[in-house]
Design a protein around this motif. Structure first.
Motif, short mmCIF file in Angstrom:
data_model
loop_
_atom_site.label_atom_id
_atom_site.label_comp_id
_atom_site.label_asym_id
_atom_site.label_seq_id
_atom_site.Cartn_x
_atom_site.Cartn_y
_atom_site.Cartn_z
N TYR A 21 -11.32 -4.22 37.62
CA TYR A 21 -11.28 -5.25 38.63
C TYR A 21 -12.31 -6.36 38.29
N LEU A 22 -13.33 -6.39 37.56
CA LEU A 22 -14.12 -7.46 37.29
C LEU A 22 -13.35 -7.93 36.10
N GLU A 23 -12.86 -7.41 35.14
CA GLU A 23 -12.11 -8.39 34.20
C GLU A 23 -10.78 -9.02 34.83
N LYS A 24 -10.46 -8.61 35.72
CA LYS A 24 -9.10 -9.10 36.58
C LYS A 24 -9.82 -10.64 37.10
N ASP A 25 -11.26 -10.46 37.72
CA ASP A 25 -11.62 -11.76 37.94
C ASP A 25 -12.33 -12.86 37.07
N GLY A 26 -11.99 -12.28 35.72
CA GLY A 26 -12.28 -13.13 34.60
C GLY A 26 -13.74 -12.97 34.14
N TYR A 27 -14.51 -11.95 34.40
CA TYR A 27 -15.76 -11.53 33.92
C TYR A 27 -15.61 -10.94 32.42
#
Length: 228
Positions: A21-27
């Protein structure tokens, strides 16, 4: 490059879910499977936010927070199966910025990560025109976001800074807990936030002096005010 987030949890499934989920948000996401590994990574790398569990092997989350706070004020969020008020208060009192209980909704975690990053790295806080606000022997430098008591520097978290800014701009004015939560945490959903506010005020008083009540007064049944 996006913000760098360290996820410390001994459960691989949880680390992978948060990463998704966090990588999906660009982190940019990094993982640690125990407290000692997380501490080692923090000593060797720069991170913008830490998500950590409390019950981890080798070093628990409470001790890890204490270690982090010895050198850094970056946002720290707890995600834990410990749901008691005493556990939450201890985590916040040690320096955590947020506390989420398991099982959790990953979308809520993503939203809170965004909120904590926005709160801490907000350009509005970092680029204010030079201004000093003075109350009693306290001086708040709003350009460097540093509080002084006489010549002593008092380190503040982002939430503590905003509350002191509000108090010192309006000494003698009483603020309700809801008003403090809205200004300090930049959120409107006050429900269940009493503990956050009480812990934050308690920490502020301790940082100001041995008797922090001489600066921040409790107005019974109403809220808090900064003494003139």
């Amino acid at each position: 490059m996006g913000y760098r987030i360290l996820v410390a949890d001994d459960e691989q499934d949880i680390r992978e879910l948060l990463r998704l989920y966090l990588e999906k948000d660009g982190y940019e996401v990094f993982e640690a499977k125990d407290g000692l590994e997380a501490l080692s990574m923090l000593e060797k790398n720069e991170f913008d936010l830490v998500l950590l569990d409390i019950m981890m092997p080798k070093m628990d989350g409470y001790r890890l927070i204490k270690k982090i706070r010895e050198t850094s004020n970056i946002p720290v969020m707890i995600i834990s199966a410990k749901i008691g008020d005493s556990d939450k208060i201890l985590g916040l009192d040690l320096g955590a910025d947020d506390y989420i209980t398991k099982p959790f909704n990953p979308l809520e975690v993503s939203a809170r990560v965004k909120s904590n990053i926005r709160r801490y790295y907000s350009p509005a806080v970092k680029t204010k025109e030079a201004e000093e606000i003075c109350v009693k022997d306290l001086t708040l430098d709003t350009q460097s976001c540093i509080l002084y008591r006489g010549e002593q520097t008092i380190e503040l978290t982002s939430v503590e800074y905003r509350l002191m800014e509000l108090f010192m701009k309006n000494p003698g004015k009483v603020y309700t807990k809801q008003q403090l939560f809205s200004y300090g945490w930049k959120e409107e959903n006050y429900l269940g936030a009493d503990n956050n506010i009480m812990v934050c005020i308690s920490k502020l008083r301790a940082k100001l002096s041995q008797d922090g009540n001489e600066y921040i007064k409790t107005v019974r049944g109403l809220g808090y005010r900064m003494e003139k």
